[in-house]
Design a protein around this motif. Sequence first.
Motif, PDB file in Angstrom:
ATOM      1  N   LYS A 194      44.738  39.028  40.716  1.00  0.00           N
ATOM      2  CA  LYS A 194      43.791  38.081  41.325  1.00  0.00           C
ATOM      3  C   LYS A 194      43.139  38.705  42.562  1.00  0.00           C
ATOM      4  O   LYS A 194      41.936  38.544  42.794  1.00  0.00           O
ATOM      5  CB  LYS A 194      44.521  36.779  41.697  1.00  0.00           C
ATOM      6  CG  LYS A 194      43.648  35.697  42.350  1.00  0.00           C
ATOM      7  CD  LYS A 194      43.622  35.766  43.871  1.00  0.00           C
ATOM      8  CE  LYS A 194      42.868  34.637  44.526  1.00  0.00           C
ATOM      9  NZ  LYS A 194      42.738  34.774  45.981  1.00  0.00           N
ATOM     10  N   SER A 195      43.921  39.395  43.381  1.00  0.00           N
ATOM     11  CA  SER A 195      43.363  40.000  44.597  1.00  0.00           C
ATOM     12  C   SER A 195      42.280  41.014  44.241  1.00  0.00           C
ATOM     13  O   SER A 195      41.178  40.991  44.794  1.00  0.00           O
ATOM     14  CB  SER A 195      44.451  40.722  45.391  1.00  0.00           C
ATOM     15  OG  SER A 195      45.485  39.839  45.696  1.00  0.00           O
ATOM     16  N   LEU A 196      42.609  41.879  43.320  1.00  0.00           N
ATOM     17  CA  LEU A 196      41.650  42.938  42.981  1.00  0.00           C
ATOM     18  C   LEU A 196      40.387  42.367  42.345  1.00  0.00           C
ATOM     19  O   LEU A 196      39.271  42.728  42.720  1.00  0.00           O
ATOM     20  CB  LEU A 196      42.308  43.947  42.025  1.00  0.00           C
ATOM     21  CG  LEU A 196      42.950  45.160  42.707  1.00  0.00           C
ATOM     22  CD1 LEU A 196      43.966  44.761  43.727  1.00  0.00           C
ATOM     23  CD2 LEU A 196      43.564  46.098  41.679  1.00  0.00           C
ATOM     24  N   SER A 197      40.561  41.472  41.391  1.00  0.00           N
ATOM     25  CA  SER A 197      39.385  41.045  40.625  1.00  0.00           C
ATOM     26  C   SER A 197      38.466  40.131  41.429  1.00  0.00           C
ATOM     27  O   SER A 197      37.260  40.137  41.216  1.00  0.00           O
ATOM     28  CB  SER A 197      39.799  40.365  39.321  1.00  0.00           C
ATOM     29  OG  SER A 197      40.615  39.262  39.611  1.00  0.00           O
ATOM     30  N   THR A 198      39.016  39.357  42.349  1.00  0.00           N
ATOM     31  CA  THR A 198      38.133  38.493  43.142  1.00  0.00           C
ATOM     32  C   THR A 198      37.333  39.326  44.149  1.00  0.00           C
ATOM     33  O   THR A 198      36.143  39.092  44.341  1.00  0.00           O
ATOM     34  CB  THR A 198      38.922  37.380  43.855  1.00  0.00           C
ATOM     35  OG1 THR A 198      40.000  37.951  44.603  1.00  0.00           O
ATOM     36  CG2 THR A 198      39.495  36.394  42.860  1.00  0.00           C
ATOM     37  N   TRP A 199      37.977  40.311  44.770  1.00  0.00           N
ATOM     38  CA  TRP A 199      37.200  41.204  45.641  1.00  0.00           C
ATOM     39  C   TRP A 199      36.169  41.977  44.836  1.00  0.00           C
ATOM     40  O   TRP A 199      35.023  42.150  45.255  1.00  0.00           O
ATOM     41  CB  TRP A 199      38.141  42.190  46.373  1.00  0.00           C
ATOM     42  CG  TRP A 199      38.650  41.691  47.685  1.00  0.00           C
ATOM     43  CD1 TRP A 199      38.007  40.861  48.562  1.00  0.00           C
ATOM     44  CD2 TRP A 199      39.918  42.005  48.293  1.00  0.00           C
ATOM     45  NE1 TRP A 199      38.810  40.652  49.676  1.00  0.00           N
ATOM     46  CE2 TRP A 199      39.967  41.331  49.540  1.00  0.00           C
ATOM     47  CE3 TRP A 199      41.002  42.800  47.916  1.00  0.00           C
ATOM     48  CZ2 TRP A 199      41.062  41.421  50.404  1.00  0.00           C
ATOM     49  CZ3 TRP A 199      42.089  42.892  48.777  1.00  0.00           C
ATOM     50  CH2 TRP A 199      42.124  42.210  50.001  1.00  0.00           C
ATOM     51  N   ASP A 200      36.595  42.453  43.674  1.00  0.00           N
ATOM     52  CA  ASP A 200      35.679  43.237  42.844  1.00  0.00           C
ATOM     53  C   ASP A 200      34.473  42.409  42.409  1.00  0.00           C
ATOM     54  O   ASP A 200      33.369  42.933  42.296  1.00  0.00           O
ATOM     55  CB  ASP A 200      36.402  43.751  41.597  1.00  0.00           C
ATOM     56  CG  ASP A 200      37.396  44.857  41.935  1.00  0.00           C
ATOM     57  OD1 ASP A 200      37.337  45.369  43.055  1.00  0.00           O
ATOM     58  OD2 ASP A 200      38.224  45.187  41.074  1.00  0.00           O
ATOM     59  N   ALA A 201      34.698  41.127  42.148  1.00  0.00           N
ATOM     60  CA  ALA A 201      33.579  40.288  41.713  1.00  0.00           C
ATOM     61  C   ALA A 201      32.514  40.233  42.812  1.00  0.00           C
ATOM     62  O   ALA A 201      31.316  40.356  42.532  1.00  0.00           O
ATOM     63  CB  ALA A 201      34.064  38.884  41.366  1.00  0.00           C
TER      64      ALA A 201
END
Lengths: 695, 695
Positions: free
Chosen positions: A387-394
Motif C-alpha cells: 500500500k505504501s509503495l503503490s499509493t506514492w507511486d500513483a
Amino acid sequence: MTTEQLTTQALEARIDVAALGEQLLGRWADIRKQARALSGSEAVRGIPGLSMDEHRERVLSQLHDLVDAKAVHRAFPKRLGGEDNHGGSIASFEELVTADPSLQIKAGVQWGLFGSAVLHLGTEEHQDKWLPGIMNMEIPGAFAMTEIGHGSDVASIGTTATYDPDTQEFSINTPFKAAWKEYLGNAGLHGKAAVVFAQLITAGVNHGVHAFYVDIRDGNGFLPGVGGEDDGLKGGLNGIDNGRLHFTDVRIARTNLLNRYGDVAIDGTYSSPIHSPGRRFFTMLGTLVQGRVSLDGAATSASKIALQIAVTYGNQRRQFNATSDTVEETLMDYQRHQRRLLIRLARTYAASFAHEELLEKFDGVFSGATDTDADRQDLETLAAALKSLSTWDALDTLQEAREACGGAGFIGENRLTALRADLDVYVTFEGDNNVLLQLVGKRLLTDYGQEFRQFNAGVMARYVVKQAENVALHRTGLRSVAQFVADTGDERKSANFFKETANQRALLTDRIKTMVAQIADEMRGVDPKDRAAGAAVFNENQNALIAAARAHGELLRWEAFTTALEKTTDAGTRTVLTWLRDVYALCLIEENLGWYLMNGRLSMQRARTLPGYINILLARLRPHAQDLVDAFGYGPEHLRAAIIADDRESKRQDEAQEYYRRLRASADTPVDEKVLIAREKAAKKAAQQGSKKKK
Amino acid sequence: MTTEQLTTQALEARIDVAALGEQLLGRWADIRKQARALSGSEAVRGIPGLSMDEHRERVLSQLHDLVDAKAVHRAFPKRLGGEDNHGGSIASFEELVTADPSLQIKAGVQWGLFGSAVLHLGTEEHQDKWLPGIMNMEIPGAFAMTEIGHGSDVASIGTTATYDPDTQEFSINTPFKAAWKEYLGNAGLHGKAAVVFAQLITAGVNHGVHAFYVDIRDGNGFLPGVGGEDDGLKGGLNGIDNGRLHFTDVRIARTNLLNRYGDVAIDGTYSSPIHSPGRRFFTMLGTLVQGRVSLDGAATSASKIALQIAVTYGNQRRQFNATSDTVEETLMDYQRHQRRLLIRLARTYAASFAHEELLEKFDGVFSGATDTDADRQDLETLAAALKSLSTWDALDTLQEAREACGGAGFIGENRLTALRADLDVYVTFEGDNNVLLQLVGKRLLTDYGQEFRQFNAGVMARYVVKQAENVALHRTGLRSVAQFVADTGDERKSANFFKETANQRALLTDRIKTMVAQIADEMRGVDPKDRAAGAAVFNENQNALIAAARAHGELLRWEAFTTALEKTTDAGTRTVLTWLRDVYALCLIEENLGWYLMNGRLSMQRARTLPGYINILLARLRPHAQDLVDAFGYGPEHLRAAIIADDRESKRQDEAQEYYRRLRASADTPVDEKVLIAREKAAKKAAQQGSKKKK
C-alpha cells in the motif's frame, strides 16, 4: 546496436494483448469486468466541476445505485444476502476508482470500514441486527477511529466508553478537544450511526480500545450528546462529507459493544478470548486490513489510467523537427519520454502482479482457507509494504503523466489533475505510509534472527499461498561479493549479467538483508531496560529502517513480476514482459547504485554499463508501449480524457500536415526567409568563384 | 556523539532571525515588504472554495486593486508613470503568490506578458498608445503565443499574418485546428486585445514569428473574424479565464506589428536590425525571459510557505510514546521527519539565494547596466536552469509538507493542497522544464569547447554581476581522482573532508564537467551533414544531457548559497547556515553517490560515512528549524493555515496533558489492564517464590 537493429529485434516479439489483459485481471477477472462495466456507466462515473454540495449529493445517490447493482454485498455473509467472497469484494471495489475516487472511498467507508467493523468485530447478533441496513444504505455510517490528537497511534485515543452497571449502559465521552473524532467520511452530513473506537472502562479498569455501535443522527440532526463539524473543502475527494464528532455522556446499551474480542457482563465483569491486551488490540485492528489491501489495488488502477492516457497521447503527439523538415518527432520516440513513462509502466506492472498476490493472500485469510496467526501477520506486512509503495507511486505516475501531456495535462477535461488530487490522501490514510513502512521494518528486524538470515529462500515465497513450486527457483542464492567486484566491464557480459533473474534476485535480496543486519547490529548494543537509549538508537536508524522496508516492498513486487513471467504462456508476450521486468529490476538497482558500489556488490566497470543498458531496454520496449497500456483494458468510458478521445490529436496533425503539403505543392507559397538567405549566400559564393575564375 | 552533546553543540550557535530575514529579502527588500503587506490584506488574498466563476470575478476585480495600490507599474517607463525598475517589479510580483497564485498569474499575463510584449517588442509609439490602458486595466489582454499544436516549439506555430499592400493591413489567419491559440489567460472571458504571435508573410516571403497587437473583443463579445473557447476547469489557477482563440482574415493596421525587431514598409518591404532570422527570433523571445525569472522566485516563495507551515506544526505536534508514558515525541525530533523537512529547507535556502542572484542579473540586463549579448545568453541559461529546479521543488516540497501534516494537510483550511494544485502548471508553462533543461544542456555543450574546460573558475561566477571578489575562492580546483579513492574511511576525517567548501565545489563541478565531456565525446563522432544520425546520437544522450543540466542548476544554487555565507556577518547565523549549506551539498552528492563511486571520485569507505554525517548535521540543525523558517518572514496573513493558527495544536495538547495529569492525581482513575496484568504476574511470581521457600 543501431536504432534500426533494435527496432527489428523489438518487432520480432509481439504481445498477445487480449491474453495479457486476462492475466492482469487475475483470479477475479469476471468480477472485475462487471465492476468496470458499472464504473464506466453514465450513472456511476464522476462529473468534473461539481460544487462540493452537488458532488456530495451525487455520490450519496450513487451509493444507492451500487446497492441496486448488487455491487457491494460480496464480502457479507450469505445468510444476509452476501457471498462470503472477500477477494472478489475487494477486486470489485478497487475498480470503482475509475468511476470517481469519491464514490470509491465513500463506498469504502460505508461497507469496507463501518460495515466491516460490524462484520468482523461484532457477533452474529450484531450482524443480523445492523448489516441489512448497512448493506442497503438505510444506515449510512461513519468509522470513528481517528481523533484530532491521534491518527497513527490509535492505541492512545482519548474517547472513553465507561460501563455503568446501574443502567447497563456505556457512556461515551470526549474528554478534551484533541479527542474529537476527525476526518470521518459520512460524519459531516449523511451518517446516521458510527462505529466508535474508545477506551473501554469497566469496574475501574481501562481495557484499551474497543469498538461501539453508536447512533448519531436522526431526521432532525445530531442526537442528544453528539456534536460535530463538517471538515468542509479538502484537497480532493470532495464528494465525501468528512467531518468531526464529539460525545458528551452519550448512552448506549451494553450490547452495543462489538464484543467478538472483548465483552462486558451485566455486572461489569470484562472478559476476552485474548488474554494479552496488546495482542487483542492488534487482532481487532487486523480485521480491518482490507482497507490497505484495497487501496493498493485502487492506486495501481489509477496509475494504469494515467499511463494509458499519457502513453496513448505520447504516441500521437509530435513536437520539434529533429530528423526532417516536414515530419516532427513523436514524443514517445524521445529517450527522455521513454524514461519518464516506460519506467513507470514497468513499476505499474510489478505493482499489479504483486497486488494480485496480496489479494490472494487476503482471500486465503478471510475465507479461512489459510488463516493462522502467521498468515495474518504476513498479510499485515504485505499490505503495509505494498500500500505504501503503490499509493506514492500513483501520485508520482499521475503527475508525470500530467506533465508528459504538457499544458493539456493541466486542463480538467483531461482527467489527470483531478485524479491526482483525489488520490493524494491515499498516502496518509489507512495508515500513514511512513508509519506503515516502519511496521514493515520492525517485522524485518524481528524476522532477522529467524529465517531471513537464510536468504536463499525468496521473501515473497513466505507470503504467497502456493509456495512449493517456487522453492527450486529460489535456491540460486547470492554470488559472492568478491566475484561482483572482480567482474569486468565488458558491455555484453554486463548486459547478460544484469538480465539474469538469479542475479537480479541476489542483488535485490542482499541489499535488504545487509541493511537489516546493520540496523540490528546497531540496536544490539543497547541495554533493553534503558528505554530512552533504545528509543534514541531506533530513531538514529529510522531512516535506514524505512529504506530497508521500501526495498523489501520492491523485492516483493519483483518476485511477483517474476512469478507472473512464468505463468505467461505466449512467447512474444513473455519476451516483452521480461524486458519490462528487467527494466523494473535494473532501475531499482540504478536508484541505489551508490549502495551497491560502496558495499562492494557491483564493480565500477559493471555499474557504468547499467544506465546505457537500461536505455537499450527502453528503446526495445518502445514499439510495445501502446500494447502494454492497452492490455490494462480500460476503455474510453474509464479514461475519459478529451486529449486522447477519437484520436483527435492525430487528426489535428493530419490536417496540419495536409495543409503544409498542399502549400508546398502550390505556386504562391511564401518562401522561408532562411531559405532565401541560404540562396543568397550560395549565389554570392558562386559569383565570387566566378569572379575568381575570371581573374 | 550523543544526542545531548549534539544538542549542546547546536545550541551554542544562535540565529539572528531578523538579520537573516533581511538577508533573504535581498536587494529589493523594501519593495518585497510592501508587496507582502498588500498580499496579506483581506482584499487581495484568495478565498478558498469559490466556484470557478466567482473566483474569476474576484481575481479580475483584484487586478484593479493592484492598479490602485500602484503595485504593477514598476517595470514600465517613467514617462508613462512607471519606474523603469525591472528587478523591483519582479520582486514585487513574486510575492503575490502568497495572496493567490491565480491573482499572481493573471497579473503576470496582463503586465508581465501582454504588457511586456508591447514594452519590449513595440516602439515608443506603441508604448504610448497602448501601455497606459494596459497599465490601468482598461485593456485586459492575452498573450497569444502557444497553439494547440505547438507549445515548446514556438518557431513552428501555424498562425499567419500576411501583409496586404493594397489595404496596408495584415490579415491574421488560423489555417487549421492545431494552430488555434491555446491556454491563454484573459482569452476565455476578459481579454479585449491580444498580442498575437504569427508567421509574418510579406511579398511572398515568410520572415518567421513576429508579434502583432490585435483587438479581440468589445462590449458585445468577439470582434468579426475572431473566435474562441473557454478552457473551463483546470487542475488549479481557476481564478484565471484561460481560453483558446482563432482568427479568420482578421484585419489589423500595418502599424499594429510590434516592429522593434522587424518591420514592414507600406510597400511590403521587410526590414530588421537583426539579419539572421534565427537570432532575431531568439532575441524577441529573450525579451520575455522575465516570466521564467519570476516563476523561479514565486515557486521558491511557495516552498517557503509550505515549510513554514510544516515545520511549525512539526514542532508542536506529538505522536507515539517512545521515551515516556506521559509525554509523546515531537514530530520534528524524529529522524525521518528531519530528513523529510530539513533537507528541503536547505534546498529552499539555496534556491532563495540563487534566485536573488538571478534577479540581479535580470535587472542588470533590463536596466541596461550590463546588457551585452553574452549577458542576455547567460540570463537565459540561468533562468531556464533555476526555473526548472525551483518549480519542480515547489511541488515536491508542498507535497511533503502536506504529508508531514498528515490528514490535516489534506483539509482545505490548511492551504497546502490548493497551493500545490495552483503551482502544478508552473513546471510546464513559460517553458516545459524538460525542454528548458535541454536548452541549458545545449549551452553546456557549446561552452564545453570554451571556458568550461577550465573548470577552476566557478560556474556561477560567470553569470553574476560582481564576480571579481569571488575569483580567489574558485581557484581551489579539483583534487585528483586517485586521491579520492585512496582516502580512508575514518569518520571524523570524512566529516572534515565533506564539510570543506573546496571539496564540495570540486565534487559538484567535476560531475558536470565529466558528464558534459562524455556527451560531447559521443557526439563528436557523428558526421555533421547526417541529420538523422546527429538526431539519433543526441536522442541517445538526451537523458544524460538533462541530468547534466540539472546538476548545473544545483551547482549554481550551491555557489549562491556559498556566496551568501560570506555575506552573513552574524557568527551564530553563519554557523547554522553553513550546516544547512553542507546539508544541501551533501544530499546532492548522496543522491548521485552511484556516479561518484563508479567514476572513482569517492572511495567506498568515504561514501559509507556520508549518510551518517548527513544525519548528524540534521540533528544539529533540528533546534534551529523554527528560526530558519521564521526567517522567511511570512506572517499568519500569508500562511493562512488553520493547523498552526494561534498555536491551536499546542493548546489542544496542553489540555489533554492536563486532563491526564489530573486523572493520575485522582483516586478513581481507571487502572490500565496492562498494569493490572503486570501486577498479577509479579504477585504470582512472589507467591511461587514464597511457596518455594516454604518447601
